[in-house]
Motif scaffolding. Sequence first.
Motif, PDB file in Angstrom:
ATOM      1  N   THR A   3      34.327  78.113 -90.319  1.00 20.24           N
ATOM      2  CA  THR A   3      33.158  77.628 -89.599  1.00 20.24           C
ATOM      3  C   THR A   3      33.256  78.100 -88.159  1.00 20.24           C
ATOM      4  O   THR A   3      34.279  78.663 -87.742  1.00 20.24           O
ATOM      5  N   LYS A   4      32.193  77.900 -87.409  1.00 20.37           N
ATOM      6  CA  LYS A   4      32.167  78.317 -86.013  1.00 20.37           C
ATOM      7  C   LYS A   4      32.293  77.090 -85.116  1.00 20.37           C
ATOM      8  O   LYS A   4      31.725  76.034 -85.393  1.00 20.37           O
ATOM      9  N   ALA A   5      33.053  77.225 -84.017  1.00 22.80           N
ATOM     10  CA  ALA A   5      33.299  76.084 -83.133  1.00 22.80           C
ATOM     11  C   ALA A   5      33.493  76.568 -81.700  1.00 22.80           C
ATOM     12  O   ALA A   5      33.771  77.741 -81.450  1.00 22.80           O
ATOM     13  N   ALA A   6      33.348  75.619 -80.764  1.00 22.84           N
ATOM     14  CA  ALA A   6      33.587  75.892 -79.340  1.00 22.84           C
ATOM     15  C   ALA A   6      34.945  75.315 -78.969  1.00 22.84           C
ATOM     16  O   ALA A   6      35.169  74.102 -79.068  1.00 22.84           O
ATOM     17  N   ILE A   7      35.859  76.182 -78.518  1.00 27.42           N
ATOM     18  CA  ILE A   7      37.241  75.790 -78.238  1.00 27.42           C
ATOM     19  C   ILE A   7      37.532  75.929 -76.749  1.00 27.42           C
ATOM     20  O   ILE A   7      37.153  76.922 -76.122  1.00 27.42           O
ATOM     21  N   LEU A   8      38.217  74.946 -76.203  1.00 29.76           N
ATOM     22  CA  LEU A   8      38.727  75.031 -74.834  1.00 29.76           C
ATOM     23  C   LEU A   8      40.206  75.388 -74.933  1.00 29.76           C
ATOM     24  O   LEU A   8      41.020  74.604 -75.408  1.00 29.76           O
ATOM     25  N   TRP A   9      40.560  76.577 -74.440  1.00 29.60           N
ATOM     26  CA  TRP A   9      41.933  77.056 -74.541  1.00 29.60           C
ATOM     27  C   TRP A   9      42.754  76.742 -73.299  1.00 29.60           C
ATOM     28  O   TRP A   9      43.981  76.661 -73.359  1.00 29.60           O
ATOM     29  N   GLY A  10      42.081  76.568 -72.161  1.00 23.31           N
ATOM     30  CA  GLY A  10      42.811  76.325 -70.924  1.00 23.31           C
ATOM     31  C   GLY A  10      41.965  75.546 -69.934  1.00 23.31           C
ATOM     32  O   GLY A  10      40.735  75.618 -69.949  1.00 23.31           O
ATOM     33  N   GLN A  16      35.105  78.744 -75.631  1.00 23.80           N
ATOM     34  CA  GLN A  16      35.090  79.997 -76.383  1.00 23.80           C
ATOM     35  C   GLN A  16      34.521  79.730 -77.782  1.00 23.80           C
ATOM     36  O   GLN A  16      35.038  78.890 -78.522  1.00 23.80           O
ATOM     37  N   ILE A  17      33.470  80.462 -78.136  1.00 22.67           N
ATOM     38  CA  ILE A  17      32.832  80.292 -79.445  1.00 22.67           C
ATOM     39  C   ILE A  17      33.471  81.284 -80.414  1.00 22.67           C
ATOM     40  O   ILE A  17      33.402  82.503 -80.215  1.00 22.67           O
ATOM     41  N   GLU A  18      34.101  80.766 -81.466  1.00 27.00           N
ATOM     42  CA  GLU A  18      34.777  81.655 -82.406  1.00 27.00           C
ATOM     43  C   GLU A  18      34.892  81.019 -83.787  1.00 27.00           C
ATOM     44  O   GLU A  18      34.675  79.817 -83.957  1.00 27.00           O
ATOM     45  N   GLU A  19      35.223  81.854 -84.738  1.00 29.18           N
ATOM     46  CA  GLU A  19      35.385  81.380 -86.110  1.00 29.18           C
ATOM     47  C   GLU A  19      36.743  80.702 -86.252  1.00 29.18           C
ATOM     48  O   GLU A  19      37.757  81.191 -85.757  1.00 29.18           O
ATOM     49  N   VAL A  20      36.758  79.563 -86.924  1.00 33.64           N
ATOM     50  CA  VAL A  20      37.985  78.800 -87.127  1.00 33.64           C
ATOM     51  C   VAL A  20      38.136  78.454 -88.598  1.00 33.64           C
ATOM     52  O   VAL A  20      37.177  78.504 -89.373  1.00 33.64           O
ATOM     53  N   ALA A 125      43.083  78.224 -85.479  1.00 31.63           N
ATOM     54  CA  ALA A 125      42.549  79.493 -84.990  1.00 31.63           C
ATOM     55  C   ALA A 125      43.627  80.223 -84.198  1.00 31.63           C
ATOM     56  O   ALA A 125      44.474  79.589 -83.557  1.00 31.63           O
ATOM     57  N   ARG A 126      43.599  81.535 -84.240  1.00 33.30           N
ATOM     58  CA  ARG A 126      44.569  82.380 -83.534  1.00 33.30           C
ATOM     59  C   ARG A 126      46.010  81.979 -83.858  1.00 33.30           C
ATOM     60  O   ARG A 126      46.901  82.047 -83.019  1.00 33.30           O
ATOM     61  N   GLY A 127      46.232  81.514 -85.078  1.00 32.26           N
ATOM     62  CA  GLY A 127      47.565  81.125 -85.497  1.00 32.26           C
ATOM     63  C   GLY A 127      48.033  79.802 -84.926  1.00 32.26           C
ATOM     64  O   GLY A 127      49.229  79.484 -85.013  1.00 32.26           O
ATOM     65  N   GLN A 128      47.134  79.024 -84.350  1.00 32.70           N
ATOM     66  CA  GLN A 128      47.500  77.745 -83.745  1.00 32.70           C
ATOM     67  C   GLN A 128      46.698  76.594 -84.359  1.00 32.70           C
ATOM     68  O   GLN A 128      45.586  76.789 -84.862  1.00 32.70           O
ATOM     69  N   ASN A 129      47.269  75.397 -84.276  1.00 37.85           N
ATOM     70  CA  ASN A 129      46.521  74.190 -84.608  1.00 37.85           C
ATOM     71  C   ASN A 129      45.594  73.842 -83.452  1.00 37.85           C
ATOM     72  O   ASN A 129      45.968  73.977 -82.282  1.00 37.85           O
ATOM     73  N   ILE A 130      44.379  73.378 -83.764  1.00 41.81           N
ATOM     74  CA  ILE A 130      43.392  73.069 -82.740  1.00 41.81           C
ATOM     75  C   ILE A 130      43.061  71.573 -82.807  1.00 41.81           C
ATOM     76  O   ILE A 130      42.714  71.053 -83.871  1.00 41.81           O
ATOM     77  N   GLY A 131      43.171  70.895 -81.674  1.00 42.84           N
ATOM     78  CA  GLY A 131      42.850  69.479 -81.624  1.00 42.84           C
ATOM     79  C   GLY A 131      41.353  69.225 -81.669  1.00 42.84           C
ATOM     80  O   GLY A 131      40.531  70.141 -81.560  1.00 42.84           O
ATOM     81  N   GLN A 132      40.998  67.954 -81.828  1.00 37.71           N
ATOM     82  CA  GLN A 132      39.600  67.548 -81.897  1.00 37.71           C
ATOM     83  C   GLN A 132      39.339  66.442 -80.876  1.00 37.71           C
ATOM     84  O   GLN A 132      40.011  65.403 -80.885  1.00 37.71           O
ATOM     85  N   MET A 133      38.382  66.659 -80.000  1.00 41.23           N
ATOM     86  CA  MET A 133      38.001  65.646 -79.027  1.00 41.23           C
ATOM     87  C   MET A 133      37.585  64.369 -79.752  1.00 41.23           C
ATOM     88  O   MET A 133      36.741  64.398 -80.649  1.00 41.23           O
ATOM     89  N   SER A 134      38.215  63.257 -79.401  1.00 44.60           N
ATOM     90  CA  SER A 134      37.889  61.950 -79.976  1.00 44.60           C
ATOM     91  C   SER A 134      38.003  61.932 -81.495  1.00 44.60           C
ATOM     92  O   SER A 134      37.253  61.218 -82.168  1.00 44.60           O
ATOM     93  N   LEU A 135      38.900  62.751 -82.039  1.00 40.60           N
ATOM     94  CA  LEU A 135      39.103  62.878 -83.483  1.00 40.60           C
ATOM     95  C   LEU A 135      37.910  63.525 -84.182  1.00 40.60           C
ATOM     96  O   LEU A 135      37.864  63.582 -85.410  1.00 40.60           O
ATOM     97  N   LEU A 136      36.928  64.042 -83.411  1.00 36.39           N
ATOM     98  CA  LEU A 136      35.674  64.512 -83.979  1.00 36.39           C
ATOM     99  C   LEU A 136      35.522  66.027 -83.919  1.00 36.39           C
ATOM    100  O   LEU A 136      35.322  66.670 -84.938  1.00 36.39           O
ATOM    101  N   GLY A 137      35.550  66.612 -82.719  1.00 31.41           N
ATOM    102  CA  GLY A 137      35.312  68.045 -82.608  1.00 31.41           C
ATOM    103  C   GLY A 137      33.911  68.409 -83.038  1.00 31.41           C
ATOM    104  O   GLY A 137      33.701  69.237 -83.930  1.00 31.41           O
ATOM    105  N   TYR A 344      20.027  73.598 -76.977  1.00 28.77           N
ATOM    106  CA  TYR A 344      20.812  74.818 -76.888  1.00 28.77           C
ATOM    107  C   TYR A 344      21.378  75.152 -78.272  1.00 28.77           C
ATOM    108  O   TYR A 344      21.497  74.280 -79.137  1.00 28.77           O
ATOM    109  N   THR A 345      21.744  76.402 -78.467  1.00 35.69           N
ATOM    110  CA  THR A 345      22.548  76.769 -79.630  1.00 35.69           C
ATOM    111  C   THR A 345      24.016  76.557 -79.266  1.00 35.69           C
ATOM    112  O   THR A 345      24.366  76.386 -78.085  1.00 35.69           O
ATOM    113  N   LEU A 346      24.883  76.592 -80.265  1.00 37.07           N
ATOM    114  CA  LEU A 346      26.314  76.445 -79.989  1.00 37.07           C
ATOM    115  C   LEU A 346      26.795  77.557 -79.061  1.00 37.07           C
ATOM    116  O   LEU A 346      27.641  77.323 -78.182  1.00 37.07           O
ATOM    117  N   ASP A 347      26.255  78.756 -79.221  1.00 34.94           N
ATOM    118  CA  ASP A 347      26.643  79.881 -78.369  1.00 34.94           C
ATOM    119  C   ASP A 347      26.272  79.649 -76.901  1.00 34.94           C
ATOM    120  O   ASP A 347      26.815  80.320 -76.010  1.00 34.94           O
TER     121      ASP A 347
END
Length: 368
Positions: A3-10, A16-20, A125-137, A344-347
Amino acid sequence: MKTKAAILWGQNEKWQIEEVELDPPKEGEVLVKLVATGLCHSDEHLVTGDIPMPLPVIGGHEGAGVVVQTGPGVTEVAEGDSIVFSFIPSCGRCSYCARGMQNLCDLGAHLINGPQLDGTYRFHARGQNIGQMSLLGAFAEYTVVPIASVVKIDNGSPLDKAALLGCGVPTGYGSAVRTAEVKAGETVVVQGIGGIGASAVQGARIAGARNIIAIDPVEFKRTKALELGATHAVASVEEAGPLVVELTRGNMADSFIITTDRAESSYISPALDLVTKRGKVIVTAVANFANADMSGNLFMLTMLEKQIRGSLYGSSNAHHEIPRLLELYKTGQLKLDEMITKEYTLDEVNQGYEDMRNGTILRGVIRF
């Protein structure tokens, strides 16, 4: 599934909008297809570091959608059900839930940890586990969440509007109706007119407040506050002071609700000055987690029995409040359409937050 999601890496970076990769739901979890997600300021607090959550993380916690799949043991919802996320889960069994304080459920301790309740991750994504804001994402086309974070609503409900009921509207509405306990004929001041402040204005109006004074430096937001029920709108606390004196014949306001983009220590003392005997200062805005200072006249706090109260999720019980607020919307008492300034769109999530920072929107919504 992918699926596609918006990730905060730093910290202080853009989303960053990318496939996860998304794992299926485990016991007590559900897979949800998002229809809409609100752009709440709390996700901006992740970017600035005011909320110290481990990164990377998928943002978004104010969403609504449709159940696609249920995990083992889930009986509360079924495939095809319309739902709204509650950004604070409620177990229904802990001491706080048992006493009617679901907004303070013990499960809230997991909100900014990153993984799900069992300590494992659903997004990768990118070989890492990705957390979810408020358990939701909820900045994702699909997400897996605990059933404790899901509130079932009537199928056919407008999910693009109902998404606002996952955080901003009950937080603001409840700040006035639940935490401040606004009653008919009272005078209420609301400082900061974003999605939460606008909802506090509406809560005060629905509760029957006689005077509702909205404070915001942005003219657009003052205009929106008047449209949503404020009786007066000014640019600063300094402007509000003489107005409160005039409107109350010197008795001052019954409550002062702080719903600014970020709570600051310096806001407390002026707010205390504007409330009456036993008047309430409600702090709903989120401060930086390291902010441990407040100012105010302690002598007058005691002698006039003034009160300072924190308000989390508007002191609301989501499983009761969300369907109730949806009914208020359907009967025309609660305005949700007017709260949404732009879609807005996710992008376009970064543009949405830029617009929020510039004060050109009241509430932006991502439509999937």
